[in-house]
Design a protein around this motif. Structure first.
Motif, PDB file in Angstrom:
ATOM      1  N   PRO A  66       2.134   4.234  -8.817  1.00  0.00           N
ATOM      2  CA  PRO A  66       3.238   4.235  -8.189  1.00  0.00           C
ATOM      3  C   PRO A  66       3.286   3.914  -6.655  1.00  0.00           C
ATOM      4  O   PRO A  66       4.217   3.205  -6.193  1.00  0.00           O
ATOM      5  CB  PRO A  66       3.911   5.889  -8.328  1.00  0.00           C
ATOM      6  CG  PRO A  66       3.028   6.422  -8.924  1.00  0.00           C
ATOM      7  CD  PRO A  66       1.722   5.732  -9.201  1.00  0.00           C
ATOM      8  N   ASN A  67       2.124   4.035  -6.114  1.00  0.00           N
ATOM      9  CA  ASN A  67       2.222   3.503  -4.594  1.00  0.00           C
ATOM     10  C   ASN A  67       1.728   2.059  -4.549  1.00  0.00           C
ATOM     11  O   ASN A  67       1.762   1.747  -3.298  1.00  0.00           O
ATOM     12  CB  ASN A  67       0.583   4.441  -3.995  1.00  0.00           C
ATOM     13  CG  ASN A  67       0.815   5.615  -3.968  1.00  0.00           C
ATOM     14  OD1 ASN A  67       2.108   6.290  -4.012  1.00  0.00           O
ATOM     15  ND2 ASN A  67      -0.171   6.529  -3.915  1.00  0.00           N
ATOM     16  N   SER A  68       1.535   1.400  -5.514  1.00  0.00           N
ATOM     17  CA  SER A  68       1.740  -0.218  -5.355  1.00  0.00           C
ATOM     18  C   SER A  68       3.021  -0.797  -5.004  1.00  0.00           C
ATOM     19  O   SER A  68       3.079  -1.771  -4.555  1.00  0.00           O
ATOM     20  CB  SER A  68       1.041  -0.843  -6.719  1.00  0.00           C
ATOM     21  OG  SER A  68       2.044  -0.668  -7.713  1.00  0.00           O
ATOM     22  N   GLN A  69       4.157  -0.049  -5.555  1.00  0.00           N
ATOM     23  CA  GLN A  69       5.514  -0.350  -5.048  1.00  0.00           C
ATOM     24  C   GLN A  69       5.456  -0.125  -3.527  1.00  0.00           C
ATOM     25  O   GLN A  69       5.362   1.128  -3.028  1.00  0.00           O
ATOM     26  CB  GLN A  69       6.349   0.180  -5.706  1.00  0.00           C
ATOM     27  CG  GLN A  69       7.826  -0.488  -5.646  1.00  0.00           C
ATOM     28  CD  GLN A  69       8.874   0.157  -6.348  1.00  0.00           C
ATOM     29  OE1 GLN A  69       8.451   0.985  -7.144  1.00  0.00           O
ATOM     30  NE2 GLN A  69      10.208  -0.399  -6.059  1.00  0.00           N
ATOM     31  N   ARG A  70       5.546  -1.262  -2.633  1.00  0.00           N
ATOM     32  CA  ARG A  70       5.536  -1.255  -1.164  1.00  0.00           C
ATOM     33  C   ARG A  70       6.987  -1.026  -0.677  1.00  0.00           C
ATOM     34  O   ARG A  70       8.054  -1.412  -1.297  1.00  0.00           O
ATOM     35  CB  ARG A  70       5.037  -2.401  -0.434  1.00  0.00           C
ATOM     36  CG  ARG A  70       3.602  -2.953  -1.020  1.00  0.00           C
ATOM     37  CD  ARG A  70       2.810  -2.060  -1.313  1.00  0.00           C
ATOM     38  NE  ARG A  70       2.273  -1.067   0.106  1.00  0.00           N
ATOM     39  CZ  ARG A  70       1.470  -0.275   0.097  1.00  0.00           C
ATOM     40  NH1 ARG A  70       0.947   0.528  -1.179  1.00  0.00           N
ATOM     41  NH2 ARG A  70       1.264   0.300   0.939  1.00  0.00           N
ATOM     42  N   SER A  71       7.351  -0.130   0.327  1.00  0.00           N
ATOM     43  CA  SER A  71       8.556   0.018   0.818  1.00  0.00           C
ATOM     44  C   SER A  71       9.195  -1.274   1.369  1.00  0.00           C
ATOM     45  O   SER A  71       8.529  -2.295   1.807  1.00  0.00           O
ATOM     46  CB  SER A  71       8.613   1.215   1.855  1.00  0.00           C
ATOM     47  OG  SER A  71       8.148   0.481   3.090  1.00  0.00           O
ATOM     48  N   SER A  72      10.756  -1.410   1.334  1.00  0.00           N
ATOM     49  CA  SER A  72      11.164  -2.438   2.069  1.00  0.00           C
ATOM     50  C   SER A  72      11.004  -2.569   3.534  1.00  0.00           C
ATOM     51  O   SER A  72      10.771  -3.692   4.014  1.00  0.00           O
ATOM     52  CB  SER A  72      12.633  -2.637   1.653  1.00  0.00           C
ATOM     53  OG  SER A  72      13.190  -1.413   2.033  1.00  0.00           O
ATOM     54  N   LYS A  73      11.084  -1.519   3.995  1.00  0.00           N
ATOM     55  CA  LYS A  73      10.728  -1.449   5.695  1.00  0.00           C
ATOM     56  C   LYS A  73       9.104  -2.010   5.881  1.00  0.00           C
ATOM     57  O   LYS A  73       9.058  -2.760   6.725  1.00  0.00           O
ATOM     58  CB  LYS A  73      10.713  -0.080   6.117  1.00  0.00           C
ATOM     59  CG  LYS A  73      10.383   0.014   7.513  1.00  0.00           C
ATOM     60  CD  LYS A  73      10.526   1.808   7.999  1.00  0.00           C
ATOM     61  CE  LYS A  73      10.206   1.848   9.351  1.00  0.00           C
ATOM     62  NZ  LYS A  73      10.165   3.249   9.899  1.00  0.00           N
ATOM     63  N   GLU A  74       8.423  -1.588   5.030  1.00  0.00           N
ATOM     64  CA  GLU A  74       6.637  -1.987   5.197  1.00  0.00           C
ATOM     65  C   GLU A  74       6.934  -3.508   5.165  1.00  0.00           C
ATOM     66  O   GLU A  74       6.226  -4.421   5.685  1.00  0.00           O
ATOM     67  CB  GLU A  74       5.954  -1.266   4.210  1.00  0.00           C
ATOM     68  CG  GLU A  74       4.308  -1.799   4.326  1.00  0.00           C
ATOM     69  CD  GLU A  74       3.467  -1.365   3.164  1.00  0.00           C
ATOM     70  OE1 GLU A  74       3.382  -0.098   3.223  1.00  0.00           O
ATOM     71  OE2 GLU A  74       3.186  -2.280   2.408  1.00  0.00           O
TER      72      GLU A  74
END
Length: 115
Positions: A66-74
């Protein structure tokens, strides 16, 4: 960042430091999750790779995490910029199921713009 952590700038570095904590240096690029076959619907660019000096594309986190999805902020902060990513180097993405045969940085600790 700790100066005793090895730097990864090429695929050769990635192989040499496989399984170790590293600082990978490259250009951050947001992209859509890779899929099999031809997709009809455009997927969001919510995953990321860094491109090393030799052109090797290294995914941030295994795609089955699930950590492969990066935040829009990042993504807004780093897309198309040179970065330093601290995490564990994998010459092949570890996976519990089917996945790409590609390198990745797992257990990402932090990402910083590289001056």
């Amino acid at each position: 960042m700790n100066s005793s952590i090895p730097f990864v700038r090429t695929q050769e570095d990635l192989s040499r430091f496989h399984g170790q904590q590293v600082v990978a240096i490259g250009r951050y690029t947001a992209l859509a999750r890779p899929t099999k076959g031809v997709g009809r619907k455009a997927l969001p660019k919510d995953r990321a790779v860094i491109q090393l000096d030799d052109g090797t594309r290294v995914y941030l986190e295994p795609l089955d995490s699930p950590n492969s999805q990066r935040s829009s902020k990042e993504i807004q902060l780093f897309d198309r910029k040179p970065v330093r990513v601290r995490g564990i180097a994998y010459k092949l993405m570890p996976s519990k199921g089917q996945s790409l045969i590609a390198p990745c940085i797992g257990k990402v600790i932090d990402i910083r713009e590289n001056e």
